[in-house]
Design an enzyme around this catalytic site. Structure first.
Site, PDB file in Angstrom:
ATOM      1  N   SER A  15       7.457  -4.260  11.260  1.00 37.67           N
ATOM      2  CA  SER A  15       7.343  -3.327  10.134  1.00 37.67           C
ATOM      3  C   SER A  15       7.272  -1.891  10.628  1.00 37.67           C
ATOM      4  O   SER A  15       7.869  -0.988  10.029  1.00 37.67           O
ATOM      5  CB  SER A  15       6.090  -3.658   9.307  1.00 37.67           C
ATOM      6  OG  SER A  15       6.186  -4.950   8.738  1.00 37.67           O
ATOM      7  N   ARG A  38       0.302   3.259   9.981  1.00 40.43           N
ATOM      8  CA  ARG A  38      -0.460   2.082   9.540  1.00 40.43           C
ATOM      9  C   ARG A  38      -0.805   2.176   8.055  1.00 40.43           C
ATOM     10  O   ARG A  38      -0.811   1.165   7.343  1.00 40.43           O
ATOM     11  CB  ARG A  38      -1.719   1.911  10.385  1.00 40.43           C
ATOM     12  CG  ARG A  38      -2.473   0.621  10.089  1.00 40.43           C
ATOM     13  CD  ARG A  38      -3.506   0.307  11.149  1.00 40.43           C
ATOM     14  NE  ARG A  38      -2.879  -0.145  12.382  1.00 40.43           N
ATOM     15  CZ  ARG A  38      -2.564  -1.426  12.635  1.00 40.43           C
ATOM     16  NH1 ARG A  38      -2.812  -2.374  11.745  1.00 40.43           N
ATOM     17  NH2 ARG A  38      -2.005  -1.754  13.771  1.00 40.43           N
ATOM     18  N   HIS A  41       2.300   1.275   6.266  1.00 39.39           N
ATOM     19  CA  HIS A  41       2.487  -0.173   6.352  1.00 39.39           C
ATOM     20  C   HIS A  41       1.641  -0.902   5.317  1.00 39.39           C
ATOM     21  O   HIS A  41       2.083  -1.890   4.716  1.00 39.39           O
ATOM     22  CB  HIS A  41       2.140  -0.669   7.761  1.00 39.39           C
ATOM     23  CG  HIS A  41       2.114  -2.158   7.880  1.00 39.39           C
ATOM     24  ND1 HIS A  41       0.935  -2.884   7.875  1.00 39.39           N
ATOM     25  CD2 HIS A  41       3.114  -3.066   7.988  1.00 39.39           C
ATOM     26  CE1 HIS A  41       1.227  -4.159   7.989  1.00 39.39           C
ATOM     27  NE2 HIS A  41       2.538  -4.300   8.057  1.00 39.39           N
TER      28      HIS A  41
END
Length: 207
Positions: A15, A38, A41
């Site tokens: 990802s 992050r 994500h």
């Protein structure tokens, strides 16, 4: 294999590669980008690349605090649940949740707000991670201004419409190491993503 990849699931790594390709050029530093990536994500929302704000040295300060096993104080249980596994695999910091730390409720204040003020009395140098309760963030900023006791780091990313902008503005105006999200966006998943990214940076740096 480095420490960071050992803490990330292969799907997370894949990802990240997709996010990298879609973002392309950006204005964040290397460390800031690792945190932003992050968050993106966890939310699939690329606007966070511009909404995340970092005070000077906030990442380094947060990393050092984690490595020193500074207690982590979350506003709600959902943030705690989002970080507890990674904390247990790494530095095993104590995690205290404000809403679970209430012995009484102050008049005119929510349970989370009261619990966070109690946590501040017990752990003034803690790492504060607020993803859900803007009134708790406001109360914390007011207490810091009055007492001058400074937490190691505040992650201030409450989400919503009531008191959210005011709480983030209040945080911006105090001299505290901080990571925040401008505007109305944020939430428990964003808060957990930020602290998890810091934990991975600290673990990687600890090798």
């Amino acid at each position: 294999m480095n420490q960071q990849s050992s803490l990330n699931h292969p799907i997370v790594e894949e990802s990240f590669k997709i996010i990298d390709r879609e973002i392309g050029q950006h204005n964040l530093s290397l460390l800031e980008y690792q945190i932003a990536r992050r968050v993106i994500h966890s939310t699939a929302d690329f606007e966070f690349i511009d909404l995340l704000k970092f005070s000077p040295n906030s990442i380094t300060i947060g990393v050092d605090a984690l490595k020193n096993q500074t207690p982590i104080i979350t506003d709600v249980t959902m943030v705690k649940q989002g970080i507890v596994n990674l904390v247990a695999k790494t530095f095993n910091n104590s995690i205290i949740t404000a809403i679970e730390n209430v012995t009484y409720t102050l008049p005119g204040k929510t349970r989370t707000e009261t619990g966070l003020l109690e946590c501040y009395q017990q752990y003034p140098q803690g790492i504060y991670v607020i993803g859900n309760a803007p009134t708790a963030l406001l109360a914390l900023c007011q207490q810091i201004t009055q007492t001058k006791l400074k937490p190691s780091l505040i992650i201030g990313v409450p989400v919503g419409f009531v008191s959210v902008l005011e709480s983030k503005k209040s945080l911006e105006q105090i001299d505290i190491p901080q990571i925040r999200v401008d505007g109305r966006k944020g939430g428990s998943s964003v808060a957990a993503a930020i602290i998890n990214a810091l934990i991975i940076l600290a673990w990687e740096n600890n090798s």
